[in-house]
Design a protein around this motif. Structure first.
Motif, PDB file in Angstrom:
ATOM      1  N   ASN A  57      36.997  49.079  45.967  1.00  0.00           N
ATOM      2  CA  ASN A  57      35.651  48.500  45.967  1.00  0.00           C
ATOM      3  C   ASN A  57      34.990  48.530  44.595  1.00  0.00           C
ATOM      4  O   ASN A  57      34.107  47.714  44.310  1.00  0.00           O
ATOM      5  CB  ASN A  57      34.766  49.215  46.980  1.00  0.00           C
ATOM      6  N   ALA A  58      35.372  49.463  43.719  1.00  0.00           N
ATOM      7  CA  ALA A  58      34.782  49.511  42.371  1.00  0.00           C
ATOM      8  C   ALA A  58      35.009  48.193  41.642  1.00  0.00           C
ATOM      9  O   ALA A  58      34.122  47.678  40.941  1.00  0.00           O
ATOM     10  CB  ALA A  58      35.383  50.668  41.578  1.00  0.00           C
ATOM     11  N   PHE A  59      36.193  47.631  41.804  1.00  0.00           N
ATOM     12  CA  PHE A  59      36.522  46.333  41.216  1.00  0.00           C
ATOM     13  C   PHE A  59      35.609  45.242  41.773  1.00  0.00           C
ATOM     14  O   PHE A  59      35.038  44.440  41.018  1.00  0.00           O
ATOM     15  CB  PHE A  59      37.992  46.018  41.526  1.00  0.00           C
ATOM     16  N   LEU A  60      35.451  45.224  43.086  1.00  0.00           N
ATOM     17  CA  LEU A  60      34.679  44.154  43.732  1.00  0.00           C
ATOM     18  C   LEU A  60      33.190  44.251  43.405  1.00  0.00           C
ATOM     19  O   LEU A  60      32.527  43.234  43.177  1.00  0.00           O
ATOM     20  CB  LEU A  60      34.889  44.229  45.248  1.00  0.00           C
ATOM     21  N   ILE A  61      32.658  45.459  43.380  1.00  0.00           N
ATOM     22  CA  ILE A  61      31.229  45.643  43.096  1.00  0.00           C
ATOM     23  C   ILE A  61      30.906  45.170  41.681  1.00  0.00           C
ATOM     24  O   ILE A  61      29.912  44.467  41.454  1.00  0.00           O
ATOM     25  CB  ILE A  61      30.830  47.118  43.304  1.00  0.00           C
ATOM     26  N   ILE A 270      30.496  35.560  55.329  1.00  0.00           N
ATOM     27  CA  ILE A 270      30.753  36.245  56.599  1.00  0.00           C
ATOM     28  C   ILE A 270      32.249  36.376  56.852  1.00  0.00           C
ATOM     29  O   ILE A 270      32.734  37.410  57.319  1.00  0.00           O
ATOM     30  CB  ILE A 270      30.061  35.493  57.751  1.00  0.00           C
ATOM     31  N   HIS A 271      33.001  35.325  56.518  1.00  0.00           N
ATOM     32  CA  HIS A 271      34.444  35.352  56.772  1.00  0.00           C
ATOM     33  C   HIS A 271      35.122  36.470  55.986  1.00  0.00           C
ATOM     34  O   HIS A 271      35.958  37.213  56.524  1.00  0.00           O
ATOM     35  CB  HIS A 271      35.042  33.991  56.410  1.00  0.00           C
ATOM     36  N   TYR A 272      34.763  36.610  54.714  1.00  0.00           N
ATOM     37  CA  TYR A 272      35.359  37.666  53.904  1.00  0.00           C
ATOM     38  C   TYR A 272      34.857  39.046  54.320  1.00  0.00           C
ATOM     39  O   TYR A 272      35.608  40.024  54.263  1.00  0.00           O
ATOM     40  CB  TYR A 272      35.092  37.414  52.421  1.00  0.00           C
ATOM     41  N   ALA A 273      33.600  39.137  54.746  1.00  0.00           N
ATOM     42  CA  ALA A 273      33.072  40.420  55.216  1.00  0.00           C
ATOM     43  C   ALA A 273      33.812  40.887  56.468  1.00  0.00           C
ATOM     44  O   ALA A 273      33.970  42.092  56.695  1.00  0.00           O
ATOM     45  CB  ALA A 273      31.577  40.302  55.492  1.00  0.00           C
ATOM     46  N   ALA A 274      34.264  39.932  57.255  1.00  0.00           N
ATOM     47  CA  ALA A 274      34.963  40.273  58.495  1.00  0.00           C
ATOM     48  C   ALA A 274      36.410  40.677  58.267  1.00  0.00           C
ATOM     49  O   ALA A 274      36.974  41.449  59.049  1.00  0.00           O
ATOM     50  CB  ALA A 274      34.904  39.085  59.466  1.00  0.00           C
ATOM     51  N   THR A 275      37.029  40.181  57.200  1.00  0.00           N
ATOM     52  CA  THR A 275      38.489  40.275  57.116  1.00  0.00           C
ATOM     53  C   THR A 275      39.049  41.122  55.977  1.00  0.00           C
ATOM     54  O   THR A 275      40.198  41.565  56.060  1.00  0.00           O
ATOM     55  CB  THR A 275      39.085  38.864  56.974  1.00  0.00           C
ATOM     56  N   PHE A 276      38.306  41.346  54.908  1.00  0.00           N
ATOM     57  CA  PHE A 276      38.934  41.902  53.712  1.00  0.00           C
ATOM     58  C   PHE A 276      39.489  43.307  53.923  1.00  0.00           C
ATOM     59  O   PHE A 276      40.514  43.671  53.340  1.00  0.00           O
ATOM     60  CB  PHE A 276      37.949  41.903  52.541  1.00  0.00           C
ATOM     61  N   LEU A 397      33.205  37.716  46.841  1.00  0.00           N
ATOM     62  CA  LEU A 397      33.283  39.101  46.392  1.00  0.00           C
ATOM     63  C   LEU A 397      32.257  39.989  47.103  1.00  0.00           C
ATOM     64  O   LEU A 397      32.551  41.140  47.434  1.00  0.00           O
ATOM     65  CB  LEU A 397      33.078  39.168  44.881  1.00  0.00           C
ATOM     66  N   THR A 398      31.062  39.455  47.333  1.00  0.00           N
ATOM     67  CA  THR A 398      30.058  40.234  48.063  1.00  0.00           C
ATOM     68  C   THR A 398      30.530  40.480  49.493  1.00  0.00           C
ATOM     69  O   THR A 398      30.360  41.577  50.037  1.00  0.00           O
ATOM     70  CB  THR A 398      28.707  39.500  48.067  1.00  0.00           C
ATOM     71  N   GLY A 399      31.138  39.461  50.104  1.00  0.00           N
ATOM     72  CA  GLY A 399      31.695  39.642  51.442  1.00  0.00           C
ATOM     73  C   GLY A 399      32.803  40.673  51.464  1.00  0.00           C
ATOM     74  O   GLY A 399      32.871  41.525  52.351  1.00  0.00           O
ATOM     75  N   GLN A 400      33.701  40.605  50.468  1.00  0.00           N
ATOM     76  CA  GLN A 400      34.797  41.567  50.399  1.00  0.00           C
ATOM     77  C   GLN A 400      34.268  42.988  50.189  1.00  0.00           C
ATOM     78  O   GLN A 400      34.722  43.934  50.843  1.00  0.00           O
ATOM     79  CB  GLN A 400      35.751  41.179  49.269  1.00  0.00           C
ATOM     80  N   GLY A 402      31.288  44.039  50.932  1.00  0.00           N
ATOM     81  CA  GLY A 402      30.596  44.401  52.167  1.00  0.00           C
ATOM     82  C   GLY A 402      31.570  44.829  53.257  1.00  0.00           C
ATOM     83  O   GLY A 402      31.279  45.741  54.041  1.00  0.00           O
ATOM     84  N   SER A 403      32.722  44.186  53.303  1.00  0.00           N
ATOM     85  CA  SER A 403      33.752  44.563  54.270  1.00  0.00           C
ATOM     86  C   SER A 403      34.211  45.998  54.048  1.00  0.00           C
ATOM     87  O   SER A 403      34.404  46.769  54.998  1.00  0.00           O
ATOM     88  CB  SER A 403      34.941  43.599  54.160  1.00  0.00           C
TER      89      SER A 403
END
Length: 454
Positions: A57-61, A270-276, A397-400, A402-403
């Motif tokens: 998550n450090a990468f994504l944030i 939403i899709h990435y928040a659900a799946t990542f 990236l925010t979705g990922q 958030g996931s």
């Protein structure tokens, strides 16, 4: 290759398209390789499952925070220039990761790597859309999306093989070499000039960047101490303040006046928040609970990204003829089905169940992503392509991130032993149930976007 003029830039577009494909390939390749290596990293660095999630998550944030400023900077000083700098930065960070010996050091390098990757995230799709011939935008965007899925496809088996035979640091070594190759290929375009070069970036962009990073980082750390929620609240205030005024806003208001653009971005979020987080959970589940080797885990995880890579160009071409909302919404429905299949996983690992769930996710992702990207980029005028690309990447990236924030509340805060495995399964089940419900919510926005073809 000459890039001094727009005509020359477009005329010699094929090498640049290869470079953007490699730039799109690299982050998912490293990310999916790293997921397979996480249990080994955890044992060597004495990290908990929660800390391993933070390494991802450090990468994504960091990437989510820097996307918008770098997208605007790309418009000001040249998209190709920022793109090449991003590739070089990723190469240097991957090389630095090889020498880390602790979780905090690896977290720092991963955050820096996220900043560098934001430069390519904000520009790759915009460069493809900029040079695509008439009538081929969907096809070329689909091919670029396929490069992302090819990275996801090759990442797990490559990461498993490298980790098992050469150690987890070899994953970063391979990434460094690939990034250097992409930089060498794109370097001639790095001399691209922009008439807006030297234009100062407004403070609101950096306030927005700080706010996004504080929101995601604060939420990610709330599991450790509740007071980190105050950082998330402070970040939310910074995001709101960054939109005060009528000019130089972090996101381009003109883009969001288009319903198809707005709802397509919300569907992506939403899709990435659900799946990542699925790949993180499965990498831990198969190795910690199932006792599989990194190599076996990597090859098993091929089911999803292989289907994504094969079907993504087809879905992109279909979206040139059919309305993207129908194709993308069907993809989200299949994704929800795959999440439900995986949510019934037990302590006794069923490989058939895992492969079936991953197959549904792979088909669903392919049907969703290319048409959705087509819908987003097709609504943006040429002068705002970088802004549109950065916005879509921000949603992704925010979705990922958030996931993974959601997953952090279900990941065991203990070392990777048998007890952690027993705690992992019910947490994974609950997380995937919530994720399937999120997909159904995303379908509402996907269907409501309306038609995008004239």
């Amino acid at each position: 290759m000459q890039t001094a003029s727009p005509a020359g830039f477009i005329q010699d577009h094929r090498p640049l398209l290869w470079a953007t494909a490699l730039g799109s390939f690299l982050p998912p390749f490293l990310g999916s390789s790293l997921n397979v290596a996480l249990p080994v990293i955890g044992r060597e660095l004495q990290a908990t499952a929660f800390e391993l999630g933070l390494i991802v998550n450090a990468f994504l944030i960091a990437a989510a925070g820097m996307l918008v400023p770098l997208g605007r900077w790309a418009d000001a000083c040249g998209r190709a220039r920022v793109f090449t700098w991003g590739l070089l930065g990723q190469a240097l960070c991957s090389a630095a990761a090889i020498f880390t010996r602790s979780v905090p050091a690896l977290l720092l390098v991963r955050a820096a790597q996220g900043v560098a990757a934001a430069a390519t995230f904000a520009t790759a799709v915009a460069l493809v859309a900029q040079v695509a011939p008439a009538g081929q935008k969907g096809k070329l965007l689909g091919a670029n999306t396929a490069a992302v899925y090819l990275g996801l496809t090759l990442g797990p088996p490559t990461g498993g093989l490298l980790t098992q035979h050469l150690g987890w640091r070899s994953v970063f070594g391979a990434s460094a070499l690939l990034a250097l190759g992409g930089w060498a290929l794109a370097r001639p375009w790095g001399r691209e000039k922009s008439p807006r070069e030297g234009v100062a970036q407004p403070a609101s962009l950096w306030l927005f960047a700080a706010g996004v990073s504080l929101v995601l980082g604060g939420l990610a750390m709330t599991r450790v101490q509740g007071r980190f929620a105050a950082l998330a609240a402070l970040g939310a205030i910074a995001v709101v303040l960054s939109f005060r005024g009528s000019s130089n806003l972090p996101l381009e208001p003109a883009l969001f006046r288009n319903t198809a653009f707005t709802f397509s971005n919300l569907a992506a979020l939403i899709h990435y928040a659900a799946t990542f987080s699925v790949s993180l959970f499965l990498a831990l589940y198969l190795q910690v609970v199932g006792g599989l080797s990194p190599k076996a885990t990597g090859f098993l995880l091929l089911a999803q990204p292989l289907l994504m890579a094969l079907l993504s160009p087809v879905a992109g071409s279909v979206s040139d003829r059919w309305e993207p909302r129908w194709v993308a919404s069907a993809g989200m429905a299949l994704t929800a089905g795959g999440l439900l299949v995986l949510s019934s996983a037990q302590l006794r690992v069923s490989l058939f169940q895992v492969i079936s769930g991953l197959a549904l996710l792979g088909i669903g992702f392919a049907l969703f992503s290319s048409p959705n990207t087509h819908a987003v980029m097709g609504q943006a005028p040429t002068k705002l392509l970088s802004a549109a690309s950065a916005t879509l990447a921000l949603m992704r990236l925010t979705g990922q991130a958030g996931s993974l924030v959601l997953a952090s509340f279900f990941l065991p805060a203990s070392s990777l032993d048998t007890q952690a495995g027993k705690l992992l399964v019910p947490g994974m089940q609950a997380n995937l149930w919530v994720a399937s419900l999120l997909c159904l919510v995303g379908m509402v926005f996907s269907l409501a976007r309306g038609n995008v073809h004239g």
